[in-house]
Design a protein around this motif. Structure first.
Motif, PDB file in Angstrom:
ATOM      1  N   ALA A 288       3.831  -6.429   1.454  1.00  0.00           N
ATOM      2  CA  ALA A 288       3.627  -6.204  -0.125  1.00  0.00           C
ATOM      3  C   ALA A 288       2.828  -4.842  -0.259  1.00  0.00           C
ATOM      4  CB  ALA A 288       2.787  -7.401  -0.487  1.00  0.00           C
TER       5      ALA A 288
ATOM      6  N   GLY B 288       5.564  -6.586  -9.110  1.00  0.00           N
ATOM      7  CA  GLY B 288       5.753  -6.967  -7.550  1.00  0.00           C
ATOM      8  C   GLY B 288       5.653  -5.844  -6.604  1.00  0.00           C
TER       9      GLY B 288
ATOM     10  N   SER C 286      -1.731  -6.130  -7.526  1.00  0.00           N
ATOM     11  CA  SER C 286      -2.524  -7.160  -7.544  1.00  0.00           C
ATOM     12  C   SER C 286      -3.133  -7.489  -6.257  1.00  0.00           C
ATOM     13  CB  SER C 286      -2.091  -8.579  -8.103  1.00  0.00           C
ATOM     14  OG  SER C 286      -1.797  -8.195  -9.569  1.00  0.00           O
TER      15      SER C 286
HETATM   16  P1  ATP Z   1       2.866  -8.195 -11.150  1.00  0.00           P
HETATM   17  O1  ATP Z   1       2.497  -6.922 -11.948  1.00  0.00           O
HETATM   18  O2  ATP Z   1       3.937  -8.792 -11.363  1.00  0.00           O
HETATM   19  O3  ATP Z   1       1.430  -9.017 -10.906  1.00  0.00           O
HETATM   20  P2  ATP Z   1       2.267  -6.733  -8.561  1.00  0.00           P
HETATM   21  O4  ATP Z   1       2.409  -5.247  -8.450  1.00  0.00           O
HETATM   22  O5  ATP Z   1       0.864  -7.145  -8.738  1.00  0.00           O
HETATM   23  O6  ATP Z   1       3.008  -7.724  -9.660  1.00  0.00           O
HETATM   24  P3  ATP Z   1       1.818  -8.392  -6.477  1.00  0.00           P
HETATM   25  O7  ATP Z   1       1.240  -9.819  -7.009  1.00  0.00           O
HETATM   26  O8  ATP Z   1       0.746  -7.637  -5.613  1.00  0.00           O
HETATM   27  O9  ATP Z   1       2.506  -7.403  -7.232  1.00  0.00           O
HETATM   28  O10 ATP Z   1       2.932  -8.872  -5.204  1.00  0.00           O
HETATM   29  C1  ATP Z   1       3.425  -8.059  -4.172  1.00  0.00           C
HETATM   30  C2  ATP Z   1       4.492  -8.693  -3.598  1.00  0.00           C
HETATM   31  O11 ATP Z   1       3.653  -9.513  -2.608  1.00  0.00           O
HETATM   32  C3  ATP Z   1       5.518  -9.667  -4.323  1.00  0.00           C
HETATM   33  O12 ATP Z   1       6.817  -9.394  -3.688  1.00  0.00           O
HETATM   34  C4  ATP Z   1       4.950 -10.934  -4.350  1.00  0.00           C
HETATM   35  O13 ATP Z   1       6.088 -11.715  -4.391  1.00  0.00           O
HETATM   36  C5  ATP Z   1       4.503 -10.823  -2.757  1.00  0.00           C
HETATM   37  N1  ATP Z   1       3.254 -11.900  -2.753  1.00  0.00           N
HETATM   38  C6  ATP Z   1       2.106 -11.734  -3.573  1.00  0.00           C
HETATM   39  N2  ATP Z   1       1.207 -12.691  -3.272  1.00  0.00           N
HETATM   40  C7  ATP Z   1       1.783 -13.436  -2.246  1.00  0.00           C
HETATM   41  C8  ATP Z   1       1.496 -14.694  -1.610  1.00  0.00           C
HETATM   42  N3  ATP Z   1       0.420 -15.326  -1.706  1.00  0.00           N
HETATM   43  N4  ATP Z   1       2.513 -15.328  -0.645  1.00  0.00           N
HETATM   44  C9  ATP Z   1       3.502 -14.540  -0.424  1.00  0.00           C
HETATM   45  N5  ATP Z   1       4.027 -13.515  -1.260  1.00  0.00           N
HETATM   46  C10 ATP Z   1       3.044 -13.150  -1.897  1.00  0.00           C
END
Ligand code: ATP
Length: 378
Positions: free
Chosen positions: A20, A41, A45
């Motif tokens: 991630a 993704g 976050s």
């Molecule tokens: P969004 O704008 O949609 O919130 P983002 O850039 O904040 O996306 P993240 O939520 O940080 O992305 O997620 C990054 C990656 O990690 C993604 O592929 C997500 O599916 C995965 N991921 C996030 N949290 C978990 C978790 N608790 N368990 C497994 N995978 C996770």
């Protein structure tokens, strides 16, 4: 040199097979807003949650004011990190008054708490709202209570995850600007997650552009917008037009003129990228417009569609040389007939030339000294 308020040092985060976050290093100073920007993704976050302490990184360290709050050996809980949190769902306690919501995180004697609450409500323009309940407030007002609540314990760092996306557009701009003003006044270091490029440009002192767990570019909004590191970075902020070319003798010949491509081998495919507002339109009055060194060669096409968008018009033009469609925007109302012949030229100082594959470096053809590949067009 002053110590940054927040440092993320070579942070990695794996969820099973999902990488991630990959070796991200960032810092945020007092009074600075750093926007984490990227598609859904990409890991924004997750990085924010690691900074907050609600998620633990697989590797790397988090420091607040020079103090390690999390690394391989220690992991301080969120409440001892001096970080404030604001999320899209601002989660006010519905059964508590505005004053009690703001006072929630304050460990002070009653009198002092009342004064702090009143001063923060004044700061966010909600003087006199102390005794109201959340359901009696508009969305914007609730968001301002959430801001007052997050600021009242005087956190060193504010972590904000899409904090404005629940507000409607008209409300959002006002709340964003007010929030920014209060945060600047407080000197708080802010890490703000957004997937909205306009929000990042508007709010950020710097933007960290993320993709697939990595930070691909960091810089001031002007720099990120005008010197994108690759085609995807350019396209994240607006539509872009792509003009294809092939390198021959360190240059690429296009219907819009020559672009130098030093360092690229013959037969390499390149893309000349330009935003719609940087195309110039001339109506066809029986010949090409007069030459202009800033614009290079004009190429002819016919209007496919023209739409009024409010502050500007979008004109889609089918090019005669290869049938490709280019998009141009012009301020105000300009709605030529479908099929009308037009000449398009490129504002060459706003073009970027990238190799088609392994796009890693910016090459602005008007900036000979910035990048080894970036030379003025011949
Ligand atoms: P969004 O704008 O949609 O919130 P983002 O850039 O904040 O996306 P993240 O939520 O940080 O992305 O997620 C990054 C990656 O990690 C993604 O592929 C997500 O599916 C995965 N991921 C996030 N949290 C978990 C978790 N608790 N368990 C497994 N995978 C996770």
């Amino acid at each position: 040199m002053t110590t940054p308020r927040l440092v993320l040092d070579r942070i990695e985060k794996d969820f099973g097979d999902c990488r991630a976050v990959r070796s991200v290093s960032l810092d945020v100073s007092s009074g600075e807003v750093l926007c984490l920007l990227g598609p859904s993704g990409c890991g924004k976050s997750t990085l924010l949650r690691i900074a907050a302490g609600v998620e633990r990184q697989s590797a790397g360290a988090v420091r607040v004011d020079g103090r390690v709050v999390s690394d391989a050996r220690r992991h301080d809980p969120p409440e001892t990190r001096s970080v404030g949190l604001m999320f899209q769902d601002f989660a006010l306690f519905p059964h508590l008054t505005v004053a009690d919501n703001v006072a929630f995180g304050l460990r002070r004697a009653n009198g002092a708490r009342r004064d702090i609450v009143a001063s923060y409500l004044r700061r966010v323009g909600l003087d006199g709202y102390q005794d109201k309940y959340p359901h009696q407030l508009s969305g914007g007002e609730q968001q301002r209570v959430a801001l007052a609540r997050a600021l009242a314990p005087k956190p060193r760092v504010m972590l904000m995850d899409e904090p404005f996306s629940g507000l409607d557009q008209r409300l959002r701009d006002g709340v964003r600007d007010e929030t920014l003003a209060v945060l600047k006044e407080e000197g708080t270091a802010v890490l703000l997650v957004t997937h909205d490029p306009e929000e990042a440009l508007r709010m950020g002192d710097r933007i960290a552009l993320m993709r697939a767990g990595r930070v691909v570019q960091v810089g001031a909004p002007y720099h990120i917008y005008n010197h994108p590191v690759d085609r995807k970075a350019a396209a994240f902020f607006s539509d872009v037009n792509v003009i294809h070319g092939t390198v021959a003798a360190r240059q690429t010949d296009t219907p819009f003129g020559l672009f130098l491509t030093p360092g690229m081998v013959d037969d390499a495919d390149v893309e000349v990228i330009i935003r719609p507002q940087h195309l110039k339109i001339d109506e066809d009055r029986g010949g090409a417009p007069p030459p202009n060194p800033r614009l290079g060669l004009p190429a002819r096409g016919r209007v496919e569609r023209a739409r009024f968008m409010g502050s500007e018009s979008l004109i889609e033009v089918r090019m005669e040389h290869d049938g490709s469609m280019l998009k141009a925007t012009v301020p105000g109302a300009y709605l030529p007939e479908r099929g009308a012949p037009l000449w398009l030229s490129l504002r060459r100082d706003h073009c970027f030339v990238f190799p088609c594959e392994a796009q890693t470096k910016v090459a602005n053809p008007w900036e000979p000294d910035r990048d080894p590949r970036g030379k003025r067009p011949g």
